[in-house]
Design an enzyme around this catalytic site. Structure first.
Site, mmCIF file in Angstrom:
data_model
loop_
_atom_site.group_PDB
_atom_site.id
_atom_site.type_symbol
_atom_site.label_atom_id
_atom_site.label_comp_id
_atom_site.label_asym_id
_atom_site.label_seq_id
_atom_site.Cartn_x
_atom_site.Cartn_y
_atom_site.Cartn_z
ATOM 1 N N HIS A 71 -8.511 36.607 28.239
ATOM 2 C CA HIS A 71 -9.156 36.610 29.412
ATOM 3 C C HIS A 71 -10.157 35.266 29.537
ATOM 4 C CE1 HIS A 71 -9.522 41.332 28.979
ATOM 5 N NE2 HIS A 71 -8.279 40.863 29.213
ATOM 6 N N GLU A 81 -11.281 48.411 24.952
ATOM 7 C CA GLU A 81 -9.724 49.416 25.175
ATOM 8 C C GLU A 81 -9.196 49.958 24.154
ATOM 9 O OE1 GLU A 81 -7.771 45.437 27.416
ATOM 10 O OE2 GLU A 81 -6.575 46.610 26.293
ATOM 11 N N GLY A 139 -0.347 35.387 35.108
ATOM 12 C CA GLY A 139 -0.955 36.340 34.198
ATOM 13 C C GLY A 139 -0.363 37.787 34.423
ATOM 14 N N GLU A 167 4.706 26.018 40.723
ATOM 15 C CA GLU A 167 4.531 26.961 39.571
ATOM 16 C C GLU A 167 5.163 26.058 38.383
ATOM 17 O OE1 GLU A 167 2.810 29.758 38.386
ATOM 18 O OE2 GLU A 167 3.917 28.996 36.568
ATOM 19 N N ASN A 210 -12.068 44.212 32.044
ATOM 20 C CA ASN A 210 -10.810 43.446 32.257
ATOM 21 C C ASN A 210 -10.968 42.475 33.648
ATOM 22 O OD1 ASN A 210 -10.382 45.992 31.103
ATOM 23 N ND2 ASN A 210 -8.771 44.971 30.057
ATOM 24 N N MET A 232 -4.331 46.756 33.172
ATOM 25 C CA MET A 232 -5.484 47.475 33.207
ATOM 26 C C MET A 232 -6.350 46.741 34.354
ATOM 27 S SD MET A 232 -6.340 47.982 29.279
ATOM 28 C CE MET A 232 -7.389 49.097 29.498
ATOM 29 N N VAL A 252 1.989 20.409 38.347
ATOM 30 C CA VAL A 252 1.033 19.361 39.034
ATOM 31 C C VAL A 252 0.195 18.498 37.913
ATOM 32 C CG1 VAL A 252 -0.964 19.186 40.430
ATOM 33 C CG2 VAL A 252 0.653 20.737 41.222
ATOM 34 N N PHE A 300 -8.497 40.855 36.218
ATOM 35 C CA PHE A 300 -7.832 40.536 37.328
ATOM 36 C C PHE A 300 -8.435 40.986 38.525
ATOM 37 C CE2 PHE A 300 -4.334 43.331 35.682
ATOM 38 C CZ PHE A 300 -4.246 44.308 36.790
ATOM 39 N N GLY A 310 -1.564 43.832 30.462
ATOM 40 C CA GLY A 310 -1.404 45.347 30.283
ATOM 41 C C GLY A 310 -1.730 45.949 31.504
ATOM 42 N N TYR A 336 -2.923 35.486 40.142
ATOM 43 C CA TYR A 336 -4.095 36.474 41.233
ATOM 44 C C TYR A 336 -4.357 35.381 42.369
ATOM 45 C CZ TYR A 336 -2.849 40.011 37.841
ATOM 46 O OH TYR A 336 -2.511 40.825 37.158
HETATM 47 P P1 FDA Z 1 -3.079 33.010 36.133
HETATM 48 O O1 FDA Z 1 -3.264 32.303 34.642
HETATM 49 O O2 FDA Z 1 -2.777 34.302 36.366
HETATM 50 O O3 FDA Z 1 -2.259 32.100 37.025
HETATM 51 C C1 FDA Z 1 -2.190 30.589 36.915
HETATM 52 C C2 FDA Z 1 -0.822 30.113 37.176
HETATM 53 O O4 FDA Z 1 -0.714 28.752 37.263
HETATM 54 C C3 FDA Z 1 0.394 30.358 36.131
HETATM 55 O O5 FDA Z 1 1.529 31.076 36.594
HETATM 56 C C4 FDA Z 1 0.526 29.246 35.445
HETATM 57 O O6 FDA Z 1 1.731 28.721 34.825
HETATM 58 C C5 FDA Z 1 0.135 28.219 36.638
HETATM 59 N N1 FDA Z 1 -0.129 26.581 36.486
HETATM 60 C C6 FDA Z 1 -0.957 26.235 35.439
HETATM 61 N N2 FDA Z 1 -1.044 25.036 35.353
HETATM 62 C C7 FDA Z 1 -0.149 24.381 36.459
HETATM 63 C C8 FDA Z 1 -0.142 23.146 36.803
HETATM 64 N N3 FDA Z 1 -0.625 22.198 36.320
HETATM 65 N N4 FDA Z 1 0.867 23.043 37.762
HETATM 66 C C9 FDA Z 1 1.680 24.146 38.036
HETATM 67 N N5 FDA Z 1 1.324 25.450 37.782
HETATM 68 C C10 FDA Z 1 0.287 25.700 36.867
HETATM 69 N N6 FDA Z 1 -6.524 41.242 32.701
HETATM 70 C C11 FDA Z 1 -6.822 42.367 33.212
HETATM 71 O O7 FDA Z 1 -7.408 42.653 34.289
HETATM 72 N N7 FDA Z 1 -6.192 43.652 32.779
HETATM 73 C C12 FDA Z 1 -5.486 43.535 31.754
HETATM 74 O O8 FDA Z 1 -4.977 44.417 31.087
HETATM 75 C C13 FDA Z 1 -5.002 42.299 31.251
HETATM 76 N N8 FDA Z 1 -4.240 42.137 30.078
HETATM 77 C C14 FDA Z 1 -3.818 40.673 29.451
HETATM 78 C C15 FDA Z 1 -3.132 40.684 28.539
HETATM 79 C C16 FDA Z 1 -2.538 39.313 28.226
HETATM 80 C C17 FDA Z 1 -1.556 39.146 27.062
HETATM 81 C C18 FDA Z 1 -2.990 38.307 28.811
HETATM 82 C C19 FDA Z 1 -2.514 36.784 28.460
HETATM 83 C C20 FDA Z 1 -3.843 38.334 29.968
HETATM 84 C C21 FDA Z 1 -4.182 39.527 30.274
HETATM 85 N N9 FDA Z 1 -5.236 39.872 31.151
HETATM 86 C C22 FDA Z 1 -5.640 41.094 31.839
HETATM 87 C C23 FDA Z 1 -6.058 38.620 31.961
HETATM 88 C C24 FDA Z 1 -5.214 38.154 33.329
HETATM 89 O O9 FDA Z 1 -3.943 38.200 33.253
HETATM 90 C C25 FDA Z 1 -5.834 36.894 33.802
HETATM 91 O O10 FDA Z 1 -7.412 37.027 33.791
HETATM 92 C C26 FDA Z 1 -5.419 36.457 35.287
HETATM 93 O O11 FDA Z 1 -3.776 36.388 35.251
HETATM 94 C C27 FDA Z 1 -6.139 35.282 35.668
HETATM 95 O O12 FDA Z 1 -5.516 34.999 36.996
HETATM 96 P P2 FDA Z 1 -5.740 33.802 37.785
HETATM 97 O O13 FDA Z 1 -5.272 33.595 39.001
HETATM 98 O O14 FDA Z 1 -7.009 33.065 37.406
HETATM 99 O O15 FDA Z 1 -4.511 32.690 36.782
#
Ligand code: FDA
Length: 497
Positions: free
Chosen positions: A438, A353, A109, A35, A476, A116, A244, A478, A114, A15
């Site tokens: 989360h 939820e 993520g 990525e 939640n 939500m 990275v 995001f 999900g 995000y």
């Molecule tokens: P996010 O984790 O999305 O992105 C980080 C990216 O950086 C990843 O693609 C990763 O691979 C990459 N990365 C990491 N280290 C790296 C490196 N050193 N070099 C290169 N790339 C690297 N939230 C919500 O609001 N509603 C919901 O329904 C849900 N449900 C849910 C279910 C499940 C199973 C999970 C795992 C999570 C959720 N979430 C959620 C949480 C939500 O998905 C989460 O909060 C966000 O994706 C976080 O967004 P960010 O931008 O912080 O990082």
């Protein structure tokens, strides 16, 4: 390629990274996104891009040889299976006291969640981000995030009749009979597609057990929204299977970014060094915190301040199941996309939820993921001996969250004459207290950074992901991560670019 020089490099495509890339590109800036995961755009031999929850294969997990399902047991029997090691979509990253689930691949993520899409109540916002102007967030940035993400709402009339949401109607009945506030929850899943899935006129995804290992249809991940728009500018390039490993100031200005190139078994097959004028850390709460903690401790970025690694929380996640009576079946066809929640935040510190248990058979189970108001916060630290970053979270801290969730489910059980399921998370275990979906914090806004994500100690280094949020969003996360990124990039574009 190796030796390249780019104006802006974004680490991660979740995000925070997607918002930064889109807004920078729209302002005319060339953006390179790095990525570590794959691009999920090619079907496997079964014709599907993604695996089902009930039949995970190598696509499901990031470099594991055994699956690690959050609901790990059924009638007490373990259900985790052996899989080939592969750069799959869901990382179950294990720290000493907690397993942190995260998406891996273009879209972060958004690929596995999900969908939500919950905007917190404005009255609770000051507890989430005290230094941020709430009025501005709710007038400008939450609406912008909701529009950009494609958030929509379920048709309430259709909900009443849809077979795939029987489990949610049972959840509502039980919540309301115990006097709790029950609400619909918006989602980025295409609700018209969901209706067509139920009607049997399109290929099923949410109704075919797809969610935490990806959705072939219906779900609007960042690939369909922010990232599609960013790529359409022609100014954004994404390098996949690139991780990275270091960022250090370069004599003459800018930063040297070190990158490992991976193969799909996780082996390092090459290393690259790229020069970047500015670097955005968008690797997620854990990814960004691990990088910054290591780089501060090992001398690449020694001027980062002592807030690095601090303020990390699990959004109070805890799961439980209830065993319903035979007259309250929850359905053999369940949409994997939750559509409702129980709000007991003010009285009991929990927002739950009503979750699916998409096994394909009648289970008479109600499953819940609670988000709770725990004040427990952990710290990342550099473990030089083991050459890795540790997290100080303790499993016992989840008891606070369990107590808050019990304010809802003890009451419902007593009203309904029902009991907790004891077979879903290990034999005789009522609470799934070993995980979070989360992760939040580790480079907290206005502490490790200024009030807009500029890292203290260096010009041109930014944090723009969930690491900025100190451990809890009351719902939640995001939408809040996206809205905060929209706010911060506005300020950065106006002042720094
Ligand atoms: P996010 O984790 O999305 O992105 C980080 C990216 O950086 C990843 O693609 C990763 O691979 C990459 N990365 C990491 N280290 C790296 C490196 N050193 N070099 C290169 N790339 C690297 N939230 C919500 O609001 N509603 C919901 O329904 C849900 N449900 C849910 C279910 C499940 C199973 C999970 C795992 C999570 C959720 N979430 C959620 C949480 C939500 O998905 C989460 O909060 C966000 O994706 C976080 O967004 P960010 O931008 O912080 O990082």
């Amino acid at each position: 390629g190796n030796g390249a020089s780019v104006p802006v490099l974004v680490i991660g495509t979740g995000y925070g990274g997607a918002v930064a890339a889109l807004r920078l590109a729209q302002a005319g800036v060339q953006v390179e996104m790095i990525e570590m995961g794959m691009s999920w755009d090619t079907p496997g031999s079964d014709g599907k891009i993604f695996a089902k929850v009930t039949s995970p294969d190598k696509r499901a997990y990031w470099l594991r040889t055994k699956t690690k399902a959050p609901v790990s047991n059924f009638f007490g029997f373990p259900i985790d299976a052996t899989i080939p090691k592969y750069t799959g979509i869901l990382d179950a990253e294990e720290f000493a006291g907690i397993t942190v689930y995260q998406g891996r691949g273009v879209g972060g993520g958004s690929l596995v969640n999900g969908g939500m899409a919950v905007t917190p109540k404005q009255s609770r916002f000051s507890s989430i981000l005290p230094s941020v102007d709430a009025a501005e967030m709710y007038a400008t940035y939450y609406p912008r995030a909701n529009a950009g993400l494609g958030v929509g709402s379920i048709d309430p009339a259709w909900f009443e009749t849809a077979e795939c949401y029987k489990y949610a109607r049972v959840g509502r009945k039980h919540a309301q009979r115990s006097g709790f506030a029950w609400t619909f929850v918006p989602d980025v899943y295409d609700w018209n597609y969901m209706k067509a899935e139920q009607a049997g006129t399109v290929t099923r995804s949410a109704l075919d057990g797809q969610v935490m290992y990806g959705n072939d249809h219906g779900k609007k991940s960042l690939v369909q929204t922010y990232l599609a728009q960013a790529l359409a500018t022609g100014r954004v390039n994404v390098s996949t299977l690139h991780q990275v490993t270091a960022v250090a100031p370069r004599s003459g200005g800018g930063y040297t970014v070190s990158i490992d190139q991976l193969d799909t078994s996780g082996n390092v097959v090459g290393t690259k060094s790229v020069t970047a004028g500015k670097v955005f850390f968008a690797a997620g709460s854990v990814g960004t915190s691990k990088l910054l903690t290591k780089l501060k401790a090992t001398g690449s970025l020694p001027a980062l301040n002592n807030e690095i690694g601090k303020g990390w929380g699990d959004n109070g996640n805890v799961m439980c199941g209830r065993a319903n009576h035979m007259w309250d079946p929850t359905g053999s066809l369940q949409s994997t996309i939750p559509c409702s929640g129980i709000d007991n935040w003010d009285a009991g510190g929990a927002f739950a939820e009503v979750a699916p248990l998409p096994t394909g058979i009648e289970t008479y189970a109600s499953l819940y993921l609670s988000i709770t108001n725990t004040t427990r916060r952990a710290e990342f630290s550099w473990n030089a001996a083991a050459n890795k970053v540790d997290l100080s979270w303790q499993t016992a801290w989840k008891q606070d969250s369990i107590n808050m969730a019990k304010t809802i489910f003890d009451k419902i059980n007593s009203k309904e004459g029902t009991i907790y399921r004891t077979d879903l998370f290990g034999a005789y275990k009522v609470w799934q207290d070993g995980l979070t979906y989360h992760p939040l914090g580790g480079a907290v806004l206005n502490k490790a950074t200024d009030n807009y994500g500029r890292l203290h100690g260096y010009n041109g280094l930014y944090v723009i992901d969930g690491a900025l949020i100190p451990g809890n969003t009351t719902v939640n996360p995001f939408v809040t991560i996206t809205a905060l990124a929209e706010r911060n990039i506005d300020n950065i574009l106006a002042n720094d670019i």
